[in-house]
Design a protein around this motif. Structure first.
Motif, PDB file in Angstrom:
ATOM      1  N   LYS A 267      58.483 -12.770  47.197  1.00 19.73           N
ATOM      2  CA  LYS A 267      59.736 -12.452  46.518  1.00 19.73           C
ATOM      3  C   LYS A 267      60.706 -11.878  47.541  1.00 19.73           C
ATOM      4  CE  LYS A 267      61.800  -9.258  43.115  1.00 19.73           C
ATOM      5  NZ  LYS A 267      61.574  -8.335  41.980  1.00 19.73           N
ATOM      6  N   GLY A 352      62.820 -11.391  39.553  1.00 13.04           N
ATOM      7  CA  GLY A 352      61.798 -11.746  40.551  1.00 13.04           C
ATOM      8  C   GLY A 352      60.980 -12.937  40.102  1.00 13.04           C
ATOM      9  N   ARG A 353      60.553 -12.913  38.839  1.00 14.61           N
ATOM     10  CA  ARG A 353      59.730 -14.007  38.303  1.00 14.61           C
ATOM     11  C   ARG A 353      60.508 -15.332  38.317  1.00 14.61           C
ATOM     12  NH1 ARG A 353      59.056 -10.651  32.860  1.00 14.61           N
ATOM     13  NH2 ARG A 353      59.169  -8.997  34.418  1.00 14.61           N
ATOM     14  N   LEU A 356      60.564 -16.636  41.916  1.00 21.09           N
ATOM     15  CA  LEU A 356      59.195 -17.032  42.263  1.00 21.09           C
ATOM     16  C   LEU A 356      58.773 -18.319  41.569  1.00 21.09           C
ATOM     17  CD1 LEU A 356      57.394 -13.565  42.159  1.00 21.09           C
ATOM     18  CD2 LEU A 356      57.780 -14.969  44.196  1.00 21.09           C
ATOM     19  N   ASP A 374      50.923 -15.114  45.841  1.00 17.95           N
ATOM     20  CA  ASP A 374      52.275 -14.587  45.930  1.00 17.95           C
ATOM     21  C   ASP A 374      52.272 -13.073  46.019  1.00 17.95           C
ATOM     22  OD1 ASP A 374      53.353 -13.166  43.373  1.00 17.95           O
ATOM     23  OD2 ASP A 374      52.266 -14.899  42.557  1.00 17.95           O
ATOM     24  N   ALA A 376      54.936  -9.769  45.457  1.00 16.84           N
ATOM     25  CA  ALA A 376      56.230  -9.470  44.859  1.00 16.84           C
ATOM     26  C   ALA A 376      56.317  -8.027  44.383  1.00 16.84           C
ATOM     27  CB  ALA A 376      56.479 -10.410  43.672  1.00 16.84           C
ATOM     28  N   LEU A 378      57.339  -6.726  41.757  1.00 15.36           N
ATOM     29  CA  LEU A 378      57.758  -7.411  40.535  1.00 15.36           C
ATOM     30  C   LEU A 378      58.094  -6.486  39.372  1.00 15.36           C
ATOM     31  CD1 LEU A 378      58.275 -10.381  39.940  1.00 15.36           C
ATOM     32  CD2 LEU A 378      56.097 -10.473  38.752  1.00 15.36           C
TER      33      LEU A 378
END
Ligand code: BES
Ligand code: MN
Ligand code: ZN
Length: 504
Positions: A267, A352-353, A356, A374, A376, A378
């Motif tokens: 991210k 963020g999601r 991604l 991944d 992140a 998040l």
């Protein structure tokens, strides 16, 4: 900083400061032959301070002694390590950090460290973490300080002293490994600590390219025109409110003959204001670190190249700035992701999601990898659940989850398995689109975020590390100043190194 490993007698080493770790001693304790030799060289001072009880070797204790004789070390810094039977890798790493700090505050440029005795650790392991600790502790977040005269001068040379000549070769390899990985972690820290005005997506991309050129990685940067062509509507949606346009960066370590491909996705929100669903002012400056997953990914790919890992490793940075403005995406908007799945936006701060999901879809369809990992920053919910010492670990693949958890324990970057189930996925269904970007409540926020991502991985083995709590810190430690930690670099590099052995 140059790190070397020698097996000479510490008492004769030519360094301005000699750090000597000592485990808990009682006043009657006999010094080991090596420490006794140092003691003789400085006139029996160690014996005196131990006998008098002025130094007991307790964890965190330190004492500086001066040598006067010819050939004797000028300064000897005793570092208490506590119970020798309990000294673990993180404890050893911190000894190196304390040695470096001790040298730095005394404005010393060359340092020698006697490797600590530890019952449960092998010489190679100790050499590795001492090198790591020294390199990590030498990093300062002072890139923007214009007056360096009050800062300690950089330590240029560190010599690690092993006891047995037979351990020398193994210790040298291990120290070189630790040095490389810690330097990669410092690269990640440096990027993450950069202010958002200095590191918008395009700049993050060119920093990644610079690293790629330095170590021989392939690098491809996709600008907005190309992202449009590839229909990365979610990444573009997040980035559209900023005058600094988004980028997707692909770094590639592609050794000849590699039979496995692992994609690492980071991210890279270079600043997260929250967008139209704007965040409260307090602490918002920390959202410059919202690209820490991307920063770690650069560090991991740098390590993959320098260690020449026998794996095809692809790093993908999903870089955008989340800003409010006349062009910004809004709550209620529907974005069409690269996968074709539509997403109703209910909160622009759950960005963020979104970046991604396009990066993950691209990774999966373009590389058909054996696994995707991944990283992140998040969710705040993950910070609530696990605090700042443990990253959240989510996966659809039991063996991958276990390999990551174990690697985290081994390198001192803990990751803890968190649930992700159909119930969490159900929470992310929209009434008007395929998905929505937030669930209806704050409950299990880290799990619902992971569940959202899982809609984009298909049946590829995948693991998601939520590093919101671990990517930066306000609590400095022996090897860690305030700010970016570079978390994920040691962890994922360890996972990649052990890939051939892990059966994945
Ligand atoms: N970047 C934040 C998450 C975050 C929070 C990172 C604290 C580091 C420290 C993320 O983009 C975010 O804003 N998440 C929201 C999601 C919510 C709107 C569902 C959050 O956690 O509040
Ligand atoms: Mn956000
Ligand atoms: Zn964010």
């Amino acid at each position: 900083m140059k790190i070397s490993v020698e097996s000479q007698e510490p008492s004769g080493v030519a360094a301005e400061l000699l750090a000597v770790p000592l485990a808990t001693l009682d006043t009657a304790a006999r010094l080991s032959p090596r420490v006794a030799a140092i003691d003789r060289a400085i006139g029996g001072q160690i014996h005196d301070v131990v006998r008098s009880g002025d130094f007991r070797g307790r964890k965190g204790e330190s004492l500086l002694l001066f040598g006067k004789g010819r050939g004797a070390p000028r300064r000897v810094l005793l570092l208490g390590t506590g119970d020798e039977a309990k000294l673990d890798l993180e404890g050893a790493r911190q000894i190196a950090g304390r040695a470096v700090a001790g040298a730095a505050t005394r404005r010393v440029r060359s340092l020698a460290i006697v490797l600590p005795a530890a019952r449960k650790l092998r010489a190679g392991e100790i050499a590795r973490v001492i090198a790591e600790g020294a390199v990590l502790a030498s990093y300062r977040p002072d890139a923007w300080k214009t007056k360096r005269n009050d800062a300690p001068p950089a330590i240029t040379r560190v010599t690690l002293l092993v006891e047995r000549a037979a351990d020398l070769r193994g210790a040298r390899d291990a120290a070189a490994l630790g040095t490389t990985i810690a330097e990669c972690q410092n690269v990640a820290r440096r990027l993450s600590n950069e202010p958002a005005n200095a590191l918008p997506p395009a700049q993050l991309a060119s920093e990644a390219r610079r690293v790629a050129t330095e170590v021989g990685l392939r690098c491809r940067v996709m600008d907005v025109a190309e992202l449009r062509k590839r229909k990365m509507g979610a990444l573009l949606g997040v980035g559209q409110g900023s005058t600094n346009p988004p980028r997707l960066v692909v770094l590639e370590h592609a050794p000849r003959g590699a039979r496995r491909t692992v994609c690492v996705v980071g991210k890279g929100i270079t600043f997260d204001s929250g967008g139209i669903s704007i965040k409260p002012a307090g602490g918002m400056h920390d959202m410059k670190h919202d690209m820490s997953g991307a920063a770690a990914t650069v560090g991991i790919l740098r390590a993959a190249a320098l260690l020449d890992l026998p794996l095809h490793v692809v790093g993908i940075l999903a870089a955008a700035e989340n800003m409010p403005g006349g062009d910004a995406y809004r709550p209620g908007d529907v974005l069409t992701s690269m996968s074709g799945q539509t997403i109703e936006i209910q909160n622009t701060d759950a960005e963020g999601r979104l970046v991604l999901c396009d990066a993950i879809h691209y990774a999966r369809t373009h590389y058909e990898p054996d696994a995707i990992i991944d990283l992140a920053t998040l969710t705040g919910a993950c910070v609530v659940a696990l605090g700042s010492w443990t990253s959240g670990l989510f996966s659809n693949h039991e063996a991958l989850r276990e390999a990551i958890r174990r690697a985290g324990d081994a390198v001192g970057e803990r990751a803890w398995p968190m649930p992700m189930a159909d119930e969490h996925r159900d929470e992310m269904r929209s009434q008007i689109a395929d998905l929505k970007n937030v669930s209806g409540s704050r409950d299990a926020g880290a799990s619902t975020a992971a569940a959202f991502l899982s809609s984009f991985v298909g049946d590829t083995p995948w693991a998601h590390l939520d590093i919101a709590g671990t990517a930066y810190t306000s609590k400095p430690g022996a090897c860690q100043p305030f700010g970016a930690t570079g978390v994920g670099v040691r962890l994922v590099t360890e996972v990649l190194q052990s890939w051939p052995r892990s059966g994945l």
